[in-house]
Design an enzyme around this catalytic site. Structure first.
Site: not given
Ligand code: PLP
Length: 385
Positions: A82-83, A161, A209, A211, A238, A325
């Protein structure tokens, strides 16, 4: 020496941190392994059958991910998570204007906030903030008033989250579309847990994402017509084909089994919540209890600082103080601050997140362990006074 790992274990190590990441479904792991060994071609090597075969799989994966979110497969752009997807979306949005005016909620993940603040520092964006209330909710009137302030882009997550609160994405997207404003939806914790229809709801950019969906780490997607039309920005290197295929399999499983698995998760969450309310005096449930993700339980136990509780549980029950994080850094949660929770509730906050593979026995064990860790910390704090 081959690097390998066994499952972390304690007396009974129960994993209740599914907001941080989910265990990989064994069916997903199987397709990842098979793709890795059988289809190792570079999906960009279109000159031979190894590359063509890998590209074919990626195309089928795009259909599966698109089906899961009611989107068009041509709009699925695979990323490392997602990032990266958020960064590409913002780069596309900002490239269209001299200075991007963005309406953004204060409870977005740092994956959204950091690049936006960086764009603001560079003079490439101005930010208009949308507040949350004490349950982390965002009022539609506040979204409307920000959308009407001549913004270019609205950033609103589908669910939070940390506290699990679900946001009115469908209505927000309609307001945005009416005013000619683009919308970026971070659906990372919400995908598969709340309904999302990208095309019908006019969502311009949606990120997710693998995971968080029992898929592998290192795979995600930006779903966006603008992104599919633009191959100049952040050209994908890639492709991680095995992870992409695993992601698609996770979406397929979620599409067919998700509702049953989510209602099981909700039952487990409710059982844990009831047990903790019975065992822990003055327990506060944070967030919106009427409208939250099935896998979220966010509590505060006044008198028991969260780091002390977590360290007592370290080898027994995996829970966290907040976003993965932020928890390592021990910095206060910007989400709880935005909700204006009292310092006491912020310092004693715990995020507990069950998942579809947890059992009733694990939940009961976890409830006992969490309650006794809180009691232990409270007693230790009292003797210090
Ligand atoms: N956005 C939200 C709301 C998340 O909870 C997270 C990961 O914890 C991310 C973005 C980032 O996702 P990724 O780990 O796939 O980069």
């Amino acid at each position: 020496m081959t690097i390998t790992g066994t499952r972390p274990s304690g007396p009974t190590a129960v994993y209740l941190d599914h907001h941080a990441t989910t265990p990989v479904d064994p069916r997903v792991a199987r397709v990842v392994f098979e793709t890795m060994t059988n289809n190792f071609g570079n999906a960009h090597s279109v000159d031979h059958i190894f590359g063509q075969s890998a590209a074919g799989l990626v195309g089928r994966a795009a259909v599966q991910v698109a089906d899961f979110l009611s989107a068009s497969p041509k709009n699925v752009r695979f990323t490392s998570g997602a990032t990266e997807a958020i960064r590409i979306a913002l780069e596309i949005a900002v490239s269209k204007r001299k200075c991007l005016k963005v309406g953004v909620s204060r409870v977005e993940h740092k994956a959204v906030l950091h690049p936006l603040l960086s764009l603001e520092r560079q003079g490439r964006a101005t930010l208009v903030w949308i507040d949350a209330d004490s349950a982390g909710r965002i009022a539609l009137e506040d979204i409307k008033s920000v959308v009407e302030q001549d913004i270019d882009l609205l950033c609103l997550m589908a669910a939070n989250n940390e506290i699990g609160t679900i946001y009115p994405i469908r209505e927000a997207a309609a307001l945005a579309a009416k005013s000619g404003v683009e919308i970026l939806v971070d659906a990372t914790p919400a995908a598969g847990r709340t309904p999302i229809e990208i095309d019908a709801w006019n969502i311009d950019y949606l990120v997710l994402s693998a995971h968080k969906l029992y898929g592998p780490k290192g795979a995600g997607a930006l779903v966006s017509a603008a992104a599919s039309a633009d191959d100049t920005i952040a050209h994908s290197g890639t492709l991680n084909v095995p992870a992409i295929i695993g992601f698609a399999e996770a979406c397929r499983i979620h599409a067919s089994e998700g509702p049953a698995a989510e209602s099981k998760t909700e039952e487990l969450r409710n059982r844990l919540e009831t047990a903790l309310l019975n065992m822990v005096d003055d327990l506060t449930i944070n967030g919106d209890r009427q409208n939250r993700l099935t896998n979220n339980l966010h509590i505060s136990a006044p008198g028991a600082p969260n780091d002390a509780v977590i360290s007592r549980l370290e080898r027994k029950v995996a829970i966290s103080t907040g976003a993965a994080c932020a928890s390592g850094a021990q910095e206060p949660s910007h989400v709880l601050r935005a909700m204006k929770l009292s310092p006491e509730l912020q310092e004693t906050a715990l995020r507990i997140s069950p998942g579809r593979f947890n059992t009733l026995e694990e939940i009961d064990y976890a409830a006992d362990q969490i309650a006794s860790a809180i009691a232990d910390v409270r007693a230790a704090m009292r003797t210090r006074e």
